[in-house]
Design a protein around this motif. Structure first.
Motif, short mmCIF file in Angstrom:
data_model
loop_
_atom_site.label_atom_id
_atom_site.label_comp_id
_atom_site.label_asym_id
_atom_site.label_seq_id
_atom_site.Cartn_x
_atom_site.Cartn_y
_atom_site.Cartn_z
N PHE A 32 42.55 41.58 35.09
CA PHE A 32 42.39 40.41 34.23
C PHE A 32 41.36 39.45 34.84
CE2 PHE A 32 43.49 36.01 33.19
CZ PHE A 32 43.40 36.05 31.81
N ALA A 33 41.46 39.24 36.15
CA ALA A 33 40.53 38.33 36.81
C ALA A 33 39.09 38.84 36.69
CB ALA A 33 40.91 38.18 38.29
N GLY A 34 38.92 40.16 36.75
CA GLY A 34 37.58 40.73 36.66
C GLY A 34 36.94 40.54 35.30
N ASN A 63 37.87 38.06 33.20
CA ASN A 63 37.98 36.66 32.81
C ASN A 63 36.73 35.89 33.27
OD1 ASN A 63 39.07 34.29 31.81
ND2 ASN A 63 40.21 33.85 33.69
N SER A 64 35.61 36.23 32.67
CA SER A 64 34.33 35.62 33.05
C SER A 64 33.52 35.33 31.80
CB SER A 64 33.55 36.55 33.98
OG SER A 64 32.23 36.10 34.17
N SER A 65 33.03 34.13 31.69
CA SER A 65 32.25 33.75 30.51
C SER A 65 30.94 34.54 30.41
CB SER A 65 31.95 32.25 30.52
OG SER A 65 31.20 31.89 31.68
N SER A 66 30.37 34.91 31.56
CA SER A 66 29.10 35.65 31.53
C SER A 66 29.26 37.02 30.88
CB SER A 66 28.54 35.80 32.95
OG SER A 66 29.40 36.57 33.76
N LEU A 67 30.47 37.59 30.99
CA LEU A 67 30.71 38.91 30.40
C LEU A 67 30.73 38.87 28.87
CD1 LEU A 67 33.42 40.43 32.78
CD2 LEU A 67 31.00 41.03 32.64
N LEU A 68 30.92 37.68 28.30
CA LEU A 68 30.90 37.57 26.84
C LEU A 68 29.53 37.94 26.27
CD1 LEU A 68 32.87 34.23 26.28
CD2 LEU A 68 33.60 36.52 25.63
N LEU A 75 22.44 43.96 34.74
CA LEU A 75 22.37 42.75 35.56
C LEU A 75 23.51 41.79 35.23
CD1 LEU A 75 18.52 42.01 35.70
CD2 LEU A 75 19.98 42.96 37.49
N ILE A 76 23.96 41.78 33.99
CA ILE A 76 25.13 40.96 33.63
C ILE A 76 26.35 41.46 34.38
CG2 ILE A 76 26.69 40.28 31.77
CD1 ILE A 76 24.29 40.44 29.86
N VAL A 77 26.51 42.79 34.44
CA VAL A 77 27.63 43.38 35.18
C VAL A 77 27.53 43.03 36.66
CG1 VAL A 77 28.68 45.57 35.90
CG2 VAL A 77 27.97 45.26 33.53
N TYR A 78 26.34 43.17 37.23
CA TYR A 78 26.13 42.84 38.65
C TYR A 78 26.43 41.37 38.90
CZ TYR A 78 23.65 42.00 43.05
OH TYR A 78 23.33 41.61 44.34
N GLY A 79 25.95 40.49 38.03
CA GLY A 79 26.20 39.06 38.20
C GLY A 79 27.67 38.72 38.13
N SER A 80 28.42 39.40 37.25
CA SER A 80 29.85 39.12 37.14
C SER A 80 30.61 39.54 38.39
CB SER A 80 30.44 39.84 35.91
OG SER A 80 30.52 41.24 36.12
N VAL A 123 34.46 47.09 34.34
CA VAL A 123 34.31 45.86 35.13
C VAL A 123 35.67 45.36 35.60
CG1 VAL A 123 33.59 43.45 35.04
CG2 VAL A 123 32.15 45.20 34.00
N GLY A 124 36.65 45.35 34.71
CA GLY A 124 37.98 44.89 35.09
C GLY A 124 38.61 45.75 36.17
N LEU A 125 38.53 47.07 35.98
CA LEU A 125 39.11 47.98 36.97
C LEU A 125 38.33 47.94 38.28
CD1 LEU A 125 39.98 50.96 34.62
CD2 LEU A 125 41.61 49.65 35.98
N SER A 126 37.05 47.59 38.22
CA SER A 126 36.27 47.50 39.46
C SER A 126 36.80 46.37 40.34
CB SER A 126 34.79 47.25 39.15
OG SER A 126 34.56 45.91 38.78
#
Length: 425
Positions: free
Chosen positions: A48-50, A52-57, A155-160, A281-284
């Motif tokens: 959930f924490a992974g 829960n990021s606005s950039s991932l939207l 890059l969005i994934v990397y940034g998150s 991303v979440g499981l990472s």
């Protein structure tokens, strides 16, 4: 065995058996947690924490915008490109590069780019007697401009994962993306002249003006998105939402080449792609927690440090590692897996975290062309109906050029750090 290593080995083995990457990652994390007697509740909490990021939207919006474009606006971008450069020998190859760069400035995806642009230009190139293997090669190679030129989903994934500003990552990827686009355009010109490929009749200024007028709304889309991000008007996430709204308005009410009936399938395709990436991303986040607790990053750091203390050698070894991983794994999955492992090493050797993210992303994009995964190469080859061996031979010179650019951005940090620093001042 170290539980962090269990996750990495388990992920690779399960993926080789054809299990989806996000499931392989989750199963491997559960096995490692059971071995370490860690509570399974951590998996859900970290997952959930992974996410829960606005950039991932930004990810679902850019994917949706790209899917809408592929059904509507792509043809207009190709038409504009052809109007300006269609008179050059091998112009369709050059148009493929330019259109891929424009499409990439909206979708952020290599697969979407080769499907939308290559799906149009490859049949056109074959109709004009271009070699099928070259048509597959140039469309496949140009498609990796999608995830290199901002906005980039990788890059969005990397940034998150790292917490680095996505806007700065986008700025840092501009010069590498432009360099690759120029190199591919130059090669298309060279190939067209060498093999005397056909050219269209030069259009008159009036015809060019009519084409631009017809496609101006499509051309404005990347301008609005990138201009808004780099001008500080809106964030990458907000720009993604703007892209969707703009694409819908243009497709429905201006060009009127998309119906509400088409919207359902577009939403379903976009939802599936989004769910896959966000699950990874979440499981990472869960798996990276287990990897960190295991002490594996420290072991890797000490191993590299005992081998060399030179950042130059470290970067070379990391590039070799990424090129191999890119041959075997999807780009976002590789970034999810490797970033938590290598981040302590990067920081210890004083390597800029923005530069590292762009170098890793560029590597993974090259992996979209190299077999056995090489999904963009496989798609382009399928569209062209060429022999894969012939297409791989045709793409080899372009791959070599991309590797040269990779070495430049690896060892000349200013190519990735100057623009973010300059515009931040």
């Amino acid at each position: 065995m170290n539980i962090g290593a269990v996750i990495i080995i388990g992920l690779i083995i399960l993926a080789l058996f054809g299990i989806p990457i996000y499931l392989s990652l989750g199963i491997s994390a559960l096995i490692a947690m059971a071995m370490a007697d860690l509570p399974f509740e951590i998996l859900a909490q970290k997952m959930f924490a992974g996410m829960n990021s606005s950039s991932l939207l930004a990810i679902p919006f850019f994917i949706l915008a790209g899917n809408i474009m592929s059904r509507s606006i792509t043809g207009k971008l190709i038409g504009i490109s052809n109007a300006f450069i269609g008179w050059i020998k091998g112009s369709l190859a050059l148009v493929t590069v330019v259109a891929s760069a424009l499409f990439g400035a909206i979708s952020g995806s290599g697969v979407a780019t080769v499907s939308a642009v290559g799906g149009t230009t490859i049949p056109a190139m074959k109709e004009e007697k271009y070699p099928a293997h070259f048509a597959a090669a140039i469309a496949s190679m140009a498609s990796i401009l999608g995830p290199i030129i901002p906005p980039s989903i990788t890059l969005i994934v990397y940034g998150s994962i790292t917490g680095v500003s996505v806007s700065k990552l986008f700025l840092g990827s501009v010069i590498p993306g432009v360099l690759l686009a120029l190199v591919l355009a130059g090669y298309a010109l060279f190939y067209g002249k060498k093999y005397d490929l056909p050219a269209h009749k030069r259009k008159s200024p009036k015809e060019i003006a009519c084409t631009v007028k017809d496609g101006i709304w499509a051309l404005l889309m990347p301008v609005i998105i990138l201009g808004g991000i780099f001008g500080g008007i809106f964030s990458p996430t907000e720009s993604a939402a703007v892209a969707v709204i703009y694409a819908l308005l243009i497709s429905f009410f201006v060009y009127k080449d998309m119906s509400f009936k088409d919207l359902g399938s577009v939403l379903i395709d976009s939802s599936i792609s989004t769910a896959t990436i966000l699950m990874m991303v979440g499981l990472s986040k869960s798996s990276s927690y287990v990897v960190t607790v295991s002490g594996l990053p420290e072991m890797i750091l000490s191993g590299f440090a005992s081998f060399t203390d030179s950042p130059i050698v470290i970067l070379l070894l990391i590039n070799v590692l990424f090129l191999i991983i890119g041959m075997l794994m999807e780009a976002n999955a590789a970034i999810v897996m490797m970033t938590p492992l290598l981040l302590p090493l990067i920081k210890a050797f004083g390597i800029d975290i923005i530069q590292f993210g762009i170098v890793m992303s560029f590597n993974m994009c090259i992996g979209l062309i190299t077999p056995p995964v090489g999904i963009c190469m496989l798609m382009g080859n399928q569209l062209a109906g060429s022999k894969l061996s012939a297409a791989l031979k045709a793409v080899a010179p372009m791959l070599l050029m991309s590797l040269i650019i990779l070495m430049l951005i690896t060892y000349i940090p200013a190519l990735t750090t100057w623009l973010p620093g300059f515009l931040a001042e």
